[in-house]
Write an enzyme that holds these catalytic residues in place. Structure first.
Site, mmCIF file in Angstrom:
data_model
loop_
_atom_site.group_PDB
_atom_site.id
_atom_site.type_symbol
_atom_site.label_atom_id
_atom_site.label_comp_id
_atom_site.label_asym_id
_atom_site.label_seq_id
_atom_site.Cartn_x
_atom_site.Cartn_y
_atom_site.Cartn_z
ATOM 1 N N TYR A 292 1.668 -0.672 -2.477
ATOM 2 C CA TYR A 292 1.543 -1.954 -1.775
ATOM 3 C C TYR A 292 0.217 -2.606 -2.156
ATOM 4 O O TYR A 292 -0.855 -2.039 -1.966
ATOM 5 C CB TYR A 292 1.585 -1.675 -0.282
ATOM 6 C CG TYR A 292 1.704 -2.845 0.645
ATOM 7 C CD1 TYR A 292 2.895 -3.077 1.319
ATOM 8 C CD2 TYR A 292 0.635 -3.694 0.905
ATOM 9 C CE1 TYR A 292 3.021 -4.121 2.210
ATOM 10 C CE2 TYR A 292 0.750 -4.745 1.784
ATOM 11 C CZ TYR A 292 1.948 -4.960 2.440
ATOM 12 O OH TYR A 292 2.063 -6.003 3.322
ATOM 13 N N TYR A 343 6.625 -10.604 -2.548
ATOM 14 C CA TYR A 343 6.040 -9.973 -1.369
ATOM 15 C C TYR A 343 7.120 -9.901 -0.303
ATOM 16 O O TYR A 343 7.271 -10.804 0.504
ATOM 17 C CB TYR A 343 4.833 -10.768 -0.865
ATOM 18 C CG TYR A 343 4.199 -10.177 0.363
ATOM 19 C CD1 TYR A 343 3.413 -9.036 0.268
ATOM 20 C CD2 TYR A 343 4.379 -10.750 1.621
ATOM 21 C CE1 TYR A 343 2.826 -8.479 1.393
ATOM 22 C CE2 TYR A 343 3.794 -10.207 2.746
ATOM 23 C CZ TYR A 343 3.021 -9.076 2.636
ATOM 24 O OH TYR A 343 2.438 -8.522 3.752
#
Length: 393
Positions: A292, A343
């Site tokens: 991430y 995202y």
């Protein structure tokens, strides 16, 4: 093997996603995006959606499982799970929670999902809730520290200073994501390569983060289908097994005045050892990583805390050639990640880890029997996940 483990107890049978859009540009409502991704995951698994009997998500996803169940025509809903706190740090924990429900007989087929439509609900990364100030904000807002980049920059700046790491290390992380996105037609940044000159010329957001150190904001949805491991061979695709999962936080990480014991940290110091202990493997066994990227500096710290290199080796290890598939020392974010694919609050990383183990990634790593997913560096709680092939069990 201890009975108190998720190792080898559940497997991913299907993955699905929508088209990924720039924030606010989805033509569809968020609920429709969620349903589209779920149906795509079911089609990938070769199942009827009515076989689903559980849902799992994180970060207060707005798409209520009871409503999803009604829309999909499920005969019954047996489990409904939500990972509390941590924002994108919950992307791996949501998978672990779904697997735990299957392992304990609370469900047979769990869909884990995340959906965002910012045109409908407002920009996801924008500062909000500041009409009244309490908790952490009381220590930050009076000094103009309003947004996530400002808050996390302080931790990263401290880490870079303490260990003598240059901006080239963060640049390599960003360039690796953009490089892999050029091979991935799903990626929002497909066809928009990044080179050193463009990175170095990009504007500062807040030191040490330039524009390309920061994740995108996107609309879309992604989902996976989890089933009991004993059923894994009954599906069209190569089984992808859960090897290990962990979630949590180090001591005093959430103290309001930013005075945790390990301030310059991605918060995996206590979480990564639990992950490896459950999986029964170590960093050397991992062939590919999906981390991430809220910001590249968090990736840097997270890789250290997962044992891939020492802090003092950051400049040497984090070079572009080391992070590229197929032959880099540690291929990273092989679909483009939060920086360049989309995202989807980190959940697209789980789908890419599945593709790596299956051998179907657009940037396939040479070693892909074990794929690591790292969720949400620098938040609390964080989570992580190890997925692997049958050969690793």
């Amino acid at each position: 093997m201890s009975a108190r483990t998720l190792r080898g107890r559940a497997a991913v049978a299907g993955v699905g996603e929508t088209t990924y859009f720039r924030h606010g540009q989805s033509p569809d409502a968020e609920f429709k995006l969620a349903l589209t991704a779920i149906l795509a995951a079911c089609a990938d698994a070769g199942i009827d959606a009515r076989e689903i009997d559980g849902f799992s998500s994180y970060s207060d996803d707005r798409n209520d499982p009871t409503r999803l169940a009604a829309a999909l025509g499920l005969p019954r809903l047996r489990t409904s799970l939500m990972q509390w706190g941590g924002g994108g740090g919950g992307c791996c924990a949501a998978v672990a929670n779904g697997a735990a429900a299957i392992a304990t007989g609370q469900a047979e087929c769990v869909v884990v999902y995340r959906a965002l439509a910012q045109g409908q609900f407002g920009r996801f990364g924008q500062t909000g809730g500041i009409d009244t100030i309490s908790g952490e904000k009381a220590y930050l807002m009076p000094y103009g520290v309003l947004s996530p980049p400002q808050r996390f920059a302080m931790r990263v700046q401290r880490y870079l200073h303490d260990h003598g790491i240059g901006h080239e290390a963060m640049r390599a992380i960003a360039m690796a994501s953009y490089h892999h996105a050029q091979a991935n037609p799903r990626a929002v940044m497909h066809g928009k390569p990044l080179d050193e000159a463009r990175y170095d010329a990009s504007r500062w957001i807040v030191e040490p983060f330039r524009l390309f150190d920061c994740c995108m904001e996107n609309d879309g949805a992604a989902a996976i289908v989890l089933v009991d491991a004993e059923r894994a061979r009954d599906f069209p695709h190569k089984p992808v097994y859960l090897l290990g999962a962990a979630s949590g936080s180090g001591p005093r990480f959430g103290t309001h005045a930013h005075n945790s014991v390990h301030y310059a940290s991605a918060n995996f110091g206590t979480v990564a050892p639990d992950l490896y202990a459950m999986a029964g493997i170590g960093p050397a066994d991992v062939g590919v990583v999906q981390s991430y990227e809220n910001f590249t500096g968090g990736v840097l710290m997270a890789l250290v805390e997962h044992g891939f290199f020492a802090p003092e080796e950051g400049n040497e290890f984090l070079t572009l050639e080391n992070l590229l598939a197929p032959t880099g020392r540690l291929p990273l974010n092989t679909s483009g990640g939060n920086l360049a694919e989309c995202y989807m609050h980190g959940f697209e990383l789980v789908l890419e880890a599945v593709r790596q183990v299956r051998g179907t990634s657009t940037s396939q790593a040479a070693r892909s029997d074990v794929a690591l997913v790292i969720g949400g560096p620098m938040v609390s709680p964080v989570s992580n996940l190890l997925l692997g092939s049958e050969a690793v069990l």
